[in-house]
Motif scaffolding. Sequence first.
Motif, PDB file in Angstrom:
ATOM      1  N   MET A  92       3.857   4.552   0.462  1.00 25.67           N
ATOM      2  CA  MET A  92       2.941   3.526   0.534  1.00 25.67           C
ATOM      3  C   MET A  92       3.449   2.156   0.254  1.00 25.67           C
ATOM      4  O   MET A  92       2.964   1.171   1.008  1.00 25.67           O
ATOM      5  N   SER A  93       4.217   2.264  -0.928  1.00 29.39           N
ATOM      6  CA  SER A  93       4.728   1.009  -1.187  1.00 29.39           C
ATOM      7  C   SER A  93       5.597   0.198  -0.069  1.00 29.39           C
ATOM      8  O   SER A  93       5.630  -0.789  -0.026  1.00 29.39           O
ATOM      9  N   SER A  94       6.475   1.235   0.633  1.00 34.50           N
ATOM     10  CA  SER A  94       7.239   0.441   1.453  1.00 34.50           C
ATOM     11  C   SER A  94       6.557  -0.067   2.853  1.00 34.50           C
ATOM     12  O   SER A  94       6.998  -1.004   3.292  1.00 34.50           O
ATOM     13  N   ILE A  95       5.477   0.708   2.992  1.00 31.96           N
ATOM     14  CA  ILE A  95       4.848   0.219   4.059  1.00 31.96           C
ATOM     15  C   ILE A  95       3.992  -0.908   4.021  1.00 31.96           C
ATOM     16  O   ILE A  95       3.913  -2.029   4.527  1.00 31.96           O
ATOM     17  N   ALA A  96       3.319  -1.125   2.496  1.00 31.57           N
ATOM     18  CA  ALA A  96       2.619  -2.364   2.123  1.00 31.57           C
ATOM     19  C   ALA A  96       3.862  -3.348   2.142  1.00 31.57           C
ATOM     20  O   ALA A  96       3.549  -4.575   2.781  1.00 31.57           O
ATOM     21  N   LYS A 137      -2.662  -2.373  -3.111  1.00 27.15           N
ATOM     22  CA  LYS A 137      -3.936  -2.107  -3.686  1.00 27.15           C
ATOM     23  C   LYS A 137      -4.855  -1.655  -2.577  1.00 27.15           C
ATOM     24  O   LYS A 137      -5.566  -0.959  -2.085  1.00 27.15           O
ATOM     25  N   ASP A 138      -4.630  -2.856  -1.377  1.00 24.79           N
ATOM     26  CA  ASP A 138      -5.559  -2.985  -0.042  1.00 24.79           C
ATOM     27  C   ASP A 138      -5.027  -1.708   0.753  1.00 24.79           C
ATOM     28  O   ASP A 138      -6.009  -1.018   1.182  1.00 24.79           O
ATOM     29  N   LEU A 139      -3.820  -1.341   0.807  1.00 21.14           N
ATOM     30  CA  LEU A 139      -3.558  -0.270   1.633  1.00 21.14           C
ATOM     31  C   LEU A 139      -4.199   0.779   1.112  1.00 21.14           C
ATOM     32  O   LEU A 139      -4.684   1.624   1.755  1.00 21.14           O
TER      33      LEU A 139
END
Length: 65
Positions: A28-32, A40-42
């Motif tokens: 999730m952090s790499s996509i964000a 947080k939004d993702l």
Amino acid sequence: MKKELFAIPMNRSEHSGIVREIKKGDSMSSIAATFKIPLKDLLTANPHIKDYNKLSAGQDVYLPQ
């Protein structure tokens, strides 16, 4: 065939716009970071993902607009 981003009409509440398919090695952090979206939004846009540490290739992630 490599899948990237695509816009689809959504029938799910609060989700509209862009869906991205998880690829092996994604987090999730790499996509964000890739899409310049606050983490947080993702996370908020993806309540269907119960464990953010266990993403599966082929799983859908909604990108907030």
